[in-house]
Design an enzyme around this catalytic site. Structure first.
Site, PDB file in Angstrom:
ATOM      1  N   ASP A  26       0.887  -1.024   0.000  1.00 36.38           N
ATOM      2  CA  ASP A  26       0.048   0.037  -0.046  1.00 36.38           C
ATOM      3  C   ASP A  26       0.919   1.403  -0.052  1.00 36.38           C
ATOM      4  OD1 ASP A  26      -2.315   1.540   0.624  1.00 36.38           O
ATOM      5  OD2 ASP A  26      -1.471   1.906   2.347  1.00 36.38           O
ATOM      6  N   ASP A  28      -0.544   4.895   0.626  1.00 34.13           N
ATOM      7  CA  ASP A  28      -1.026   6.081   1.709  1.00 34.13           C
ATOM      8  C   ASP A  28      -0.891   5.526   2.960  1.00 34.13           C
ATOM      9  OD1 ASP A  28      -1.629   8.489   0.399  1.00 34.13           O
ATOM     10  OD2 ASP A  28      -2.736   7.267  -1.041  1.00 34.13           O
TER      11      ASP A  28
END
Length: 260
Positions: A26, A28
């Site tokens: 991921d 963010d």
């Protein structure tokens, strides 16, 4: 992709064959210290309180991630903030996880692909990561959503999987590796509700623990009985990954320890 996989509006990069290890992460709040979409929503959109309620509604099943996330971003555009303005604001304010640069250098030295799998929008991610790590950013693949810029200057997210409740079903970036005759060991790094679809498909799941208490992925994995390893930042994750790559420890060793 399986026959029942959600149709993708955007192409996927080729699967890395003949690799022993692959890192998927991921973006963010995982590679960065602050989720850029949260930053926009909290400061330019409808605010933190409504955003956090949306995340709670996702965890409880009241809302899909796709719908809650779209509402978040629409609140930013509706307040008059152009996409280019948002891009610059994020470049000015989003910071890199303090251990990621060394982690990425180790992966490059070991010929381990690093792939960003994000529910954000590729133009924002590419702008911010290029600003943070320079030319090395070109060696990082990004599998994410995109953006539609409208004639009146407003903008909206273009989902990779609009038929999926996730908008971008991150499991679809992992599952093709399972179809290989000799699949690599897959590391996945995440922190939030957008990572739930990927969580159970990784060989070694690392979940970033947050000081602000927004530990949504950790809560989900605990509730679902999904094995995972907590980490504070990539400087603590690197020794764990190195030990597995170099064979001094196994994934089960780290699941037992619970924390990198």
């Amino acid at each position: 992709m399986s026959d029942d996989a959600p149709k993708s509006t955007l192409p996927y990069p080729p699967v890395h064959k003949d690799k022993k290890f692959v890192v998927l992460s991921d973006w963010d709040g995982t590679i960065t210290t602050y989720d850029s979409n949260d930053y926009m929503t909290d400061n330019l959109g409808y605010g933190k309180d409504k955003r956090r309620q949306g995340n709670k509604d996702i965890l409880s099943g009241k809302l899909t991630f796709r719908d809650a996330f779209r509402e978040m971003l629409e609140s930013v555009s509706a307040n008059g903030h152009s996409f280019e303005e948002c891009k610059q604001i994020l470049k000015d304010n989003i910071k890199l996880d303090p251990g990621f640069r060394d982690f990425f250098k180790y992966c490059k030295a070991q010929d381990i692909p690093v792939i960003i799998v994000s529910s954000g929008m590729e133009p924002l991610i590419r702008a911010v990561i290029s600003n943070l790590i320079g030319d090395d950013a070109k060696d990082i693949e990004i599998i994410s959503n995109h953006v539609d810029i409208h004639a009146d200057g407003t903008w909206s997210i273009k989902y990779r999987h609009p038929s999926s409740g996730y908008g971008h079903d991150k499991s679809q970036a992992i599952l093709p590796y399972r179809q290989l005759d000799d699949p690599p060991l897959l590391f996945f790094f995440g922190d939030g509700v957008s990572d739930m679809s990927a969580a159970k498909h990784a060989d070694v799941l690392f979940v970033k623990e947050k000081e602000n208490g927004e530990n949504d992925l950790a809560a989900y994995c605990t509730n679902e009985g999904i094995k995972h390893v907590l980490f504070d930042d990539f400087s603590t994750a690197l020794p764990a990954v190195r030990s597995i790559v170099e064979g001094t420890k196994t994934a089960e060793d780290w699941f037992s320890a619970g924390r990198a």
